[in-house]
Design an enzyme around this catalytic site. Structure first.
Site, PDB file in Angstrom:
ATOM      1  CG  ASP A  73      26.959 -45.356  27.097  1.00  0.00           C
ATOM      2  OD1 ASP A  73      28.872 -45.142  26.706  1.00  0.00           O
ATOM      3  OD2 ASP A  73      27.457 -44.710  28.137  1.00  0.00           O
TER       4      ASP A  73
ATOM      5  CG  HIS B 283      35.037 -48.597  20.454  1.00  0.00           C
ATOM      6  ND1 HIS B 283      33.777 -48.502  20.859  1.00  0.00           N
ATOM      7  CD2 HIS B 283      35.962 -48.257  21.105  1.00  0.00           C
ATOM      8  CE1 HIS B 283      34.264 -47.279  21.832  1.00  0.00           C
ATOM      9  NE2 HIS B 283      35.346 -46.865  22.076  1.00  0.00           N
TER      10      HIS B 283
ATOM     11  CG  LEU C  74      16.440 -50.788   9.064  1.00  0.00           C
ATOM     12  CD1 LEU C  74      15.422 -50.206  10.432  1.00  0.00           C
ATOM     13  CD2 LEU C  74      17.357 -52.537   9.721  1.00  0.00           C
TER      14      LEU C  74
HETATM   15  C1  FPP Z   1      29.595 -45.729  23.013  1.00  0.00           C
HETATM   16  O1  FPP Z   1      30.836 -46.312  24.030  1.00  0.00           O
HETATM   17  C2  FPP Z   1      30.350 -46.265  22.253  1.00  0.00           C
HETATM   18  C3  FPP Z   1      31.432 -45.473  20.810  1.00  0.00           C
HETATM   19  C4  FPP Z   1      31.458 -43.764  20.979  1.00  0.00           C
HETATM   20  C5  FPP Z   1      30.962 -45.719  19.566  1.00  0.00           C
HETATM   21  C6  FPP Z   1      30.195 -46.687  18.912  1.00  0.00           C
HETATM   22  C7  FPP Z   1      30.899 -48.020  18.063  1.00  0.00           C
HETATM   23  C8  FPP Z   1      30.470 -49.352  17.612  1.00  0.00           C
HETATM   24  C9  FPP Z   1      29.268 -49.744  18.544  1.00  0.00           C
HETATM   25  C10 FPP Z   1      30.814 -49.543  17.110  1.00  0.00           C
HETATM   26  C11 FPP Z   1      30.820 -49.638  15.498  1.00  0.00           C
HETATM   27  C12 FPP Z   1      29.782 -49.357  14.929  1.00  0.00           C
HETATM   28  C13 FPP Z   1      29.624 -48.957  13.676  1.00  0.00           C
HETATM   29  C14 FPP Z   1      28.246 -48.755  13.008  1.00  0.00           C
HETATM   30  C15 FPP Z   1      30.544 -49.114  12.604  1.00  0.00           C
HETATM   31  P1  FPP Z   1      31.596 -45.572  25.259  1.00  0.00           P
HETATM   32  O2  FPP Z   1      32.757 -45.781  23.786  1.00  0.00           O
HETATM   33  O3  FPP Z   1      31.735 -43.866  25.383  1.00  0.00           O
HETATM   34  O4  FPP Z   1      31.956 -46.655  26.176  1.00  0.00           O
HETATM   35  P2  FPP Z   1      32.524 -46.210  27.758  1.00  0.00           P
HETATM   36  O5  FPP Z   1      31.214 -45.048  28.561  1.00  0.00           O
HETATM   37  O6  FPP Z   1      32.422 -47.466  28.372  1.00  0.00           O
HETATM   38  O7  FPP Z   1      33.647 -45.203  27.781  1.00  0.00           O
END
Ligand code: FPP
Length: 224
Positions: free
Chosen positions: A12, A29, A122
């Site tokens: 997050d 992201h 893994l």
């Molecule tokens: C949550 O942060 C994150 C996500 C919903 C997406 C996670 C994606 C990645 C780490 C990159 C892509 C991964 C792969 C495996 C290709 P948020 O956007 O909800 O953060 P916020 O709370 O600051 O809004």
């Protein structure tokens, strides 16, 4: 010292990081993906067998289309450019969730799972279009339909995590303390660490420091 076999992570804070440093959530992201690669390497170094990453929840469809499309394009490119490398490193990729994306992404995900299915070093479980409540209801429905008696062992066989041991450790970055519909059944006895740092800022040192703390916890599993 506790053995550590399975780490699950709620990654997050990408959006907030992107807005803070680059004026766009999507940049967060992109930076988050670099952290994913670092953490995969460190998981291997720690000889951990399962890593489950919450990449997209069933609730994330409520986000703006532009952000959703960006996330999936990141994932697509990641698979196109990295799947051979993951395979060479003996890493198995498994998708946890319903593959309801574009035809191209669905195909790529199935191809990547098949290509790496025999690997043993893994297992990375990518929770994509994953929702724990959906998973639980689905498992109940399957047992009911097949008239199989409802007990813990049978129930686990109908979860998306069938054959995967429960996480020993859950890490959530981003300074938020909630589970967000993630592995509600499987986390029953996991140790939970909430980390203040946003996911793109989370690094190997933070990860190892949590693992070290985890190893020294007295885990009772209900006993004394
Ligand atoms: C949550 O942060 C994150 C996500 C919903 C997406 C996670 C994606 C990645 C780490 C990159 C892509 C991964 C792969 C495996 C290709 P948020 O956007 O909800 O953060 P916020 O709370 O600051 O809004």
């Amino acid at each position: 010292m506790n053995p550590i076999n399975h780490v699950a992570i709620i990654m997050d804070g990408n959006g907030r990081w992107g807005l803070k440093y680059k004026k766009s959530r999507n940049a967060g992201h992109k930076a988050g993906l670099n952290t994913v690669e670092k953490i995969i390497k460190e998981t291997i170094k720690n000889k951990i067998k399962y890593l489950t990453l919450y990449a997209f929840s069933t609730e994330n469809w409520k986000r703006p289309k532009k952000e959703i499309n960006y996330l999936f394009s990141l994932l697509e490119n990641f698979l196109i450019y990295k799947i051979d490398d993951l395979n060479k490193q003996n890493i198995k990729l498994k998708i946890l969730g319903v593959k309801k994306f574009t035809k191209k992404l669905n195909k790529l995900l199935s191809f990547s799972e098949k290509k790496t299915s025999k690997n043993t070093r893994l297992q990375i479980n990518l929770a994509l279009n994953y929702g724990s409540k959906f998973e639980l209801i689905n498992a109940f429905k399957s047992l009911q339909k097949k008239k199989i008696s409802i007990n813990e062992k049978n129930f686990c066989r109908y979860l998306l995590t069938k054959n995967i041991p429960d996480p020993d450790l859950l890490i959530r970055t981003g300074n938020t303390k909630r589970l967000s519909n993630f592995l509600l059944w499987q986390l029953a006895y996991s140790e939970i660490f909430f980390e203040k740092k946003l996911w793109p800022d989370f690094n190997e040192k933070d990860y190892n420091s949590i693992i070290k703390k985890f190893k020294n916890i007295k885990r009772n599993f209900g006993k004394i």
